[in-house]
Structures are given as structure tokens and as C-alpha cells.
Design a protein around this motif. Structure first.
Motif, PDB file in Angstrom:
ATOM      1  N   PHE A   1     -45.304  -0.392  11.172  1.00 22.47           N
ATOM      2  CA  PHE A   1     -45.610   0.404  10.213  1.00 22.47           C
ATOM      3  C   PHE A   1     -45.503   2.403  11.023  1.00 22.47           C
ATOM      4  O   PHE A   1     -45.004   3.036  10.260  1.00 22.47           O
ATOM      5  N   VAL A   2     -46.191   2.428  12.242  1.00 20.46           N
ATOM      6  CA  VAL A   2     -45.891   3.597  12.676  1.00 20.46           C
ATOM      7  C   VAL A   2     -43.974   3.912  13.169  1.00 20.46           C
ATOM      8  O   VAL A   2     -43.945   4.775  13.001  1.00 20.46           O
ATOM      9  N   LEU A   3     -44.297   3.070  13.570  1.00 17.81           N
ATOM     10  CA  LEU A   3     -42.519   3.284  13.871  1.00 17.81           C
ATOM     11  C   LEU A   3     -41.611   3.662  12.684  1.00 17.81           C
ATOM     12  O   LEU A   3     -40.557   4.522  12.568  1.00 17.81           O
ATOM     13  N   SER A   4     -41.900   2.332  11.480  1.00 21.82           N
ATOM     14  CA  SER A   4     -40.458   3.115  10.801  1.00 21.82           C
ATOM     15  C   SER A   4     -41.533   4.679   9.730  1.00 21.82           C
ATOM     16  O   SER A   4     -40.523   5.348   9.754  1.00 21.82           O
ATOM     17  N   ALA A   5     -42.521   4.494  10.727  1.00 21.68           N
ATOM     18  CA  ALA A   5     -43.125   6.110   9.603  1.00 21.68           C
ATOM     19  C   ALA A   5     -42.540   7.062  10.930  1.00 21.68           C
ATOM     20  O   ALA A   5     -41.978   8.484   9.986  1.00 21.68           O
ATOM     21  N   SER A   6     -42.795   7.058  12.218  1.00 18.49           N
ATOM     22  CA  SER A   6     -41.963   8.231  12.788  1.00 18.49           C
ATOM     23  C   SER A   6     -40.187   8.620  12.512  1.00 18.49           C
ATOM     24  O   SER A   6     -39.838   9.335  12.366  1.00 18.49           O
TER      25      SER A   6
END
Lengths: 295, 326
Positions: B224-229
Motif C-alpha cells: 500500500f505504501v509503495l503504491s501510494a508513493s
């Protein structure tokens, strides 16, 4: 003039009343969502759009057919309910075997179509809808002025909410419905036509949204965008309450409406986001929601 | 989304040698086309496509490879656009730091969203991300630095690394292309890594992944964090390209649009979101010159895709190709 916590009582009770009215709409809409979700496992993204359609049907009836508020209160939910049944029969019913998320995506598309079409036709500005003659005026309660129509909205939506709760939890038809929610195959084996029941459930759920639309028409203006932002708040309400319980949906809706009203009094800047903040907190403490069961 | 498993065998063929070579070849050809494109097509249009393509690829990392439908990705995209616009315009930061700030802020936002949202699954996950992103929308509407309805206008593009003058359309274009390729490569690498395999396992059968000893929540959170970044990086880039950050990019309609791009192109395929983004952006710029209402057309495509075209364009193509490798 006395004041409560530094706020004049007119302001406080005025906002609380507004909160109660918003809460009634949250309750009606989240109730419809919960009924639909229980039976179809679909989160109806088009719920806000159908609420808007309900309000527009009332407005169109008044403008072009001369049918007044009381007629619209009956006709509009029926029209929206029938529209819902058509949508369920032609589209939604094809998706039951797939992941539930496809139902969400489909109804999202439908919401875009409905809202886009009305916006194209009637523009973004709202159309005024008059308060029916019988409910004009208001009562002076001493500490505040209570407009008759607003009192009516709260009473009417609470009646409908608890009527629905009674029908689902205490009647034979409701028992079939609950049984079909648990195990549709078995209920069908007992000779109950489950597909028809599913269509009618969807129709009923969206008819509740249509009814909410008519109730809302004289308070808010009838505009194509009236359902858009509402539906996301109602989603948050549904997440907070958990979808397991009908009564939970009603109580959470009213409670959050009141909370929003209070926030408007004491910290107006946060009134738009307070529901979402509550949602985040509830998720951190009790992920299944206040009244929910994890399934 | 476990329904994506309909096309699982299609979506990812695993790292078999034949298909990897074919994909590399396709990628190389596409890259050549992308390098030559600004001499044929209007660069701003191409940059818009690339920004949305990166956004859609980032979104697809979640839905296609981890089975998480986020309906709130506009918060990262639009929120990051505000960050870049603000630090570049008001604080005078260089564009590279503007983009870095966008990515970092989006990652932080993604961490917060992720920590809250992964506590529920499926439909609830979608509703929670939607509600959280609506909160970001209201913040963007009310906070002073975003300038409400006006947005942040007239953002200077600046000079990248003090060397490349981004006010030149071609320089800007190749910068955007480089950002896109880097982002895409990162997603590619992630999908083909052991980490990506675990994500796919979670998508297919989460209880099983748990029983095998994987802490699925952590994997989902990292994804999720990777996608958000990456969505943030795309948003920041878009703010530089259009020299504007506005409310449009934080609305839930924007979240819906990126879902559509991915769905149309093919969920769980690497190139699908790129194709979908290209089509949707092209369609929108075409519709802008007609009197047809855009949301209605977009909504119709949505309905048709969900009803009869769930694999998307690239997914269908892959399904029709003869099987190779294994």
C-alpha cells in the motif's frame, strides 16, 4: 439570555436539529445499504444517485404533472424502486458469482451515468422545491424555533426506519429474508423464489433512498450533486456501525448526524471531516464496527 | 480481488524465460515509440498520459497483484500534487526536491491510510479508503495553503538538478518519461520479486498465506505504501507539467478514473494500466471538444467493462495468445 458552554441555546439546538435531520437521512440511506448488502453482498454505490433521482422525480412531478408533495412521497419511491429492480435484473444479477467488488464497480458506473445525465440536463444549480402547505410554519418551543417540516422529516424517517426494522426482525417475510441472507440455496430448496426476493430487496433498498430524496427535496435544493458527497459519508457511517445489524445502522446514522451538528457549533472547521475521523478511530479500536460481526 | 483470479493464469505467467523475453522486447519497442512520440504528438498531452499511466500502474500494483481495491488513490495523487506545487512555488525548492517531497508525503499518507484500512478486507477496504480520501479532499478545500477552489496556480517548472531547464517542452517530456520508466521498472521489479509472489499468494488465498507463516498485514501495508508513493510521484509530476495543483485531482471521481483506466486496460497485467490511461486520457480530451457529458460516457464504459470485459484490453490479448513457456 443564558448560554450553554458559551454558546447561545438557539445556535446549539438549531445545529442539533440540523444534525438530527442529517442523521435521519444517514439512517435512512445506511439502512437501505445494509438491507441490500445483507441480501446481495453488493455495496450500492448508486445509492446517493438514486436518492438524487428520488428528489428529481418529486420535482418533475410537481413541475410538469402538478402532482404535489404527498403524491410524490408515494410515487417517487415506487419509481426509484422499479428503476432499481430493472437495474438488478439486467445488470447486477450477472455479477453475483464474481467477487463482490465488481458489484461496487458496476454501481459506481451507474452512479456516474445517473448523475452525469441529470447534470447534463438540469445543470449544477439546485431547483427549489416548496414545503407543502400543511407543514409550513413552525412551533416556538421557548428555547428554539422548530419548523414543522423539519419535525416531520425526523418523525417520518424514524417511523420508516423502525418500520423496516420491525418488518425484517419480527415478521414472517423478514424471517425468509434473513434466512435467505444466511443460506440462499437452502431457502430456495424450501420453495421460496430467492431471485425474486433478491430483486425485491434491491428495489426496496433503493426505494428507501428515493423516499429520503423526496423528504430532502424541500430542505436542500434538488440538485444533481446532492447525493454525491452524502453517499461517501453514509459509507463511513456504514463502516462505523458495521453492516450486521439494522438497528445498528439506524442508531449510528442518527448519532453521527448529532455529532456533526455539535461539531458545527464548537469547531465548525472540522464538521466536514468529523465522521471520517470517528471512522478511523472506530476502525483502530473495533475493526468490525460498533454493531458489526466480522464475516 | 479474488475475481481477478479468473484471469490469473493470464495476468502473470510467472518468470518463464520466453515470456520475460517477449515482455522485454515489447517494453523496448514501446520505449522507442515513447522517445519518438513528442515529434509527432503534442508533448503536454503525452506527459498527461504518462502521469496517469504511472498513477494507474501504482494503483494496479494493489488491485492487480495484492487484490486490494483502493477507492481513495486520488488522495495520494492530488495531495502530492499540492505538496510539489507548494514547495516549488512558495518555498522555491528545486523540482527534484519538489518531487521527492511529494513522494515522501504520499508515502506517509499511505502509511496512515494503510494502517487504518488493512484492518478490514474486500468491500470495506474500498469504502474506508474512499472515506479517508474524502477527508483529504475536505482538508484540501479548507486548508489555507491549497487556496481552495483556485488551487495553486502558476507553479514554476524550474531547473532539474540545476542543469535541465524544464520550461522547454522536450526537456520536460523526457524528464517525465524518465520518471515514468523508473516507476514502471520499480513496479516490474516488485511484481517479479519474492515479495511480489507473496502478494499474489495473498490475493489468491489470504488464509492460506497466513497459515504458511506470512504476516499478510505487513505485506499488504508495504504494498500500500509503495503504491501510494508512486501515485504521489505521478501527482507531483503532473503538478509540474501543468504548473497547477487543483481540487480536481483529490476528488473521488479521480479515484474512480484510475480504477477505470486499470479495469479497461487489464487488472493484474503490467502494461494494461498504461494502455487504459492512454485511452481514457485520449477519450477525455476528445469528449472535451464535443457536447457529450463526460461522466455519462465514462460511466457507460465502466458498466460495459464490468459486465462483459472484465479482463481488460491487455488481459484479453494475453488470453488469446498461444501459451508459451509452460
Amino acid at each position: 439570555m443564558f448560554s450553554l458552554l458559551g454558546v447561545p441555546p438557539q445556535v446549539l439546538f438549531g445545529q442539533l436539529l440540523l444534525g438530527l435531520i442529517n442523521g435521519s437521512f444517514y439512517a435512512l440511506l445506511s439502512l437501505g445499504l445494509a438491507v441490500i448488502f445483507g441480501m446481495l453482498n453488493v455495496i450500492n454505490f448508486a445509492h446517493g444517485a438514486l436518492y438524487m433521482v428520488g428528489a428529481f422525480v418529486a420535482w418533475l412531478l410537481l413541475t410538469y404533472a402538478g402532482v404535489g408533495y404527498w403524491g410524490a412521497l408515494v410515487v417517487a419511491p415506487v419509481v426509484v424502486g422499479l428503476l432499481g429492480i430493472v437495474l438488478e435484473k439486467t445488470m447486477l444479477s450477472r455479477l453475483y458469482k464474481l467477487d463482490h467488488l465488481y458489484g461496487l464497480l458496476l454501481t459506481f458506473g451507474l452512479a456516474l451515468i445517473l448523475e452525469g445525465a441529470f447534470r447534463h440536463q438540469y445543470g449544477v444549480s439546485g431547483q427549489p422545491y416548496p414545503i407543502p402547505a400543511a407543514l409550513q410554519g413552525g412551533q416556538n418551543l421557548g428555547f428554539m424555533f422548530l419548523p414543522n417540516y423539519r419535525a416531520w422529516v425526523v418523525v417520518a424517517s424514524l417511523t420508516v426506519c423502525f418500520g423496516t426494522w420491525f418488518a425484517i426482525e419480527r415478521t414472517k417475510l423478514g424471517a425468509y429474508l434473513r434466512a435467505a441472507t444466511e443460506n440462499p440455496t437452502l431457502v430456495q430448496a424450501f420453495g421460496i423464489n430467492v431471485p425474486v426476493m433478491v430483486s425485491l430487496t434491491y428495489g426496496f433498498g433503493v426505494a428507501l433512498a428515493g423516499l429520503a430524496g423526496v423528504l430532502a427535496a424541500p430542505i436542500y435544493q434538488v440538485s444533481p450533486l446532492m447525493g454525491t458527497n452524502l453517499i461517501i459519508i453514509v459509507f463511513a457511517v456504514v463502516v462505523i456501525g458495521g453492516m450486521g445489524s439494522i438497528l445498528g445502522a439506524i442508531i449510528t446514522g442518527l448519532g453521527l448526524g448529532l455529532l456533526e451538528g455539535l461539531t458545527k457549533v464548537f469547531y465548525p472547521e472540522a464538521s466536514n471531516i468529523v465522521v471520517f475521523v470517528v471512522m478511523a478511530i472506530v476502525l483502530l479500536i473495533k475493526p468490525a464496527g460498533l454493531f458489526g460481526r466480522e464475516r | 480481488m479474488s475475481a481477478a483470479s479468473n484471469s490469473t493464469s493470464v495476468a502473470m505467467r510467472g518468470p518463464s524465460r520466453g515470456s520475460t523475453m517477449a515482455t522485454t522486447l515489447i517494453a523496448a519497442v514501446l520505449l522507442l515509440i515513447a522517445v519518438a512520440a513528442p515529434f509527432v504528438l503534442y508533448p503536454v498531452f503525452l506527459m498527461k498520459v504518462l502521469c496517469f499511466a504511472l498513477f494507474a500502474c501504482a494503483f494496479n500494483l494493489l488491485i492487480g497483484f495484492a487484490g486490494l481495491l483502493s477507492f481513495g488513490h486520488a488522495a495520494f495523487f492530488g495531495g502530492a500534487a499540492y505538496v510539489t506545487a507548494h514547495v516549488v512555488k512558495e518555498w522555491g525548492w528545486a523540482p527534484e526536491f519538489g518531487l521527492l517531497a511529494a513522494t515522501v508525503v504520499a508515502a506517509g499518507l499511505g502509511l496512515v491510510f494503510g494502517l487504518i484500512a488493512i484492518r478490514r478486507q474486500g468491500i470495506y477496504f474500498a469504502m474506508i479508503t474512499l472515506a479517508l480520501s474524502q477527508m483529504v479532499f475536505f482538508l484540501a478545500l479548507q486548508l489555507p495553503f491549497t487556496h481552495g477552489e483556485d488551487g495553486i496556480q502558476g507553479v514554476p517548472r524550474g531547473t532539474l538538478f540545476g542543469l535541465f531547464d524544464l520550461s522547454q517542452p522536450l526537456t520536460m517530456y523526457y524528464t517525465v518519461l524518465a520518471i515514468f520508466v523508473a516507476g514502471f521498472a520499480l513496479i516490474w521489479r516488485t511484481v517479479h520479486s519474492p515479495f511480489g509472489q507473496v502478494l499474489k499468494a495473498i490475493r489468491e488465498n489470504e488464509p492460506r498465506a497466513v497459515s504458511l507463516g506470512y504476516r499478510t498485514d505487513r505485506y499488504k501495508l508495504v504494498a500500500f505504501v509503495l503504491s501510494a508513493s508512486l501515485a504521489g510521484l505521478a501527482g507531483g509530476t503532473k503538478a509540474l507539467v501543468f504548473q497547477l495543483a487543483s481540487l480536481t485531482d483529490v476528488t473521488w471521481q479521480m479515484s474512480g478514473e484510475v480504477v477505470l483506466m486499470t479495469l479497461l486496460g487489464g487488472m493484474g497485467t503490467l502494461f494494461g494500466p498504461v494502455v487504459g490511461a492512454g485511452l481514457v486520457v485520449t477519450l477525455e480530451s476528445y469528449l472535451a471538444s464535443t457536447s457529450l457529458p463526460v461522466p455519462v460516457v465514462i460511466g457507460c464504459i465502466f458498466v460495459v467493462c464490468v459486465l462483459v470485459f472484465r479482463r481488460g484490453i491487455v488481459g484479453e490479448l494475453l488470453a488469446r495468445l498461444p501459451r508459451r513457456g509452460h
